[in-house]
Design a protein around this motif. Structure first.
Motif, short mmCIF file in Angstrom:
data_model
loop_
_atom_site.label_atom_id
_atom_site.label_comp_id
_atom_site.label_asym_id
_atom_site.label_seq_id
_atom_site.Cartn_x
_atom_site.Cartn_y
_atom_site.Cartn_z
N LYS A 218 0.84 -1.21 0.00
CA LYS A 218 0.00 0.00 0.00
C LYS A 218 0.86 1.25 0.00
N PHE A 219 0.44 2.25 -0.78
CA PHE A 219 1.07 3.56 -0.77
C PHE A 219 0.42 4.34 0.37
N ASP A 220 1.21 4.71 1.38
CA ASP A 220 0.64 5.34 2.56
C ASP A 220 1.64 6.32 3.17
N LEU A 221 1.72 7.52 2.61
CA LEU A 221 2.65 8.53 3.13
C LEU A 221 2.27 8.98 4.54
N PRO A 222 0.98 9.10 4.90
CA PRO A 222 0.66 9.46 6.29
C PRO A 222 1.21 8.44 7.30
N ARG A 223 1.20 7.17 6.95
CA ARG A 223 1.76 6.14 7.83
C ARG A 223 3.26 6.36 7.99
N LEU A 224 3.93 6.65 6.90
CA LEU A 224 5.37 6.91 6.95
C LEU A 224 5.66 8.16 7.77
#
Length: 105
Positions: A10-16
């Motif tokens: 999954k592409f998840d910049l907020p998680r990063l």
């Protein structure tokens, strides 16, 4: 950052960004960053991570890729950075410029 894709696919910049925030770093060096590629849905990942973490971002292009750019980035909490390439090395110049979310504000 593997172009923003987690090990779950999954592409998840907020998680990063949450992972970065939890470490409370002053400086973060990122590899495998997409900037406005089709793979990243046109997102400037360094700028987005800077926005999400309240840090300053500077992107260094390694190569053109998928309609955008692919490279490295630096996030900095208290200083604004500029990156440039010279003779195969990266030069970093800095000036003090605390972001809006600086801890001393």
């Amino acid at each position: 950052i593997h172009h923003g894709e987690g090990t779950d696919g999954k592409f998840d910049l907020p998680r990063l960004a949450k992972i970065i925030d939890a470490a409370k770093p002053d400086l973060v060096a990122l590899q495998e960053v997409d900037r406005k590629t089709t793979r990243a849905s046109g997102v400037d990942q360094a700028a987005e991570l800077a926005k999400l973490t309240g840090m300053h971002a500077e992107f260094g292009k390694a190569m053109p890729y998928a309609g955008g750019e692919y490279g490295e980035a630096i996030l900095s909490r208290a200083i604004r950075l500029t990156m440039g390439r010279s003779s195969g090395s990266i030069k970093i110049d800095s000036t003090m410029a605390p972001p809006e979310r600086a801890p001393w504000r």
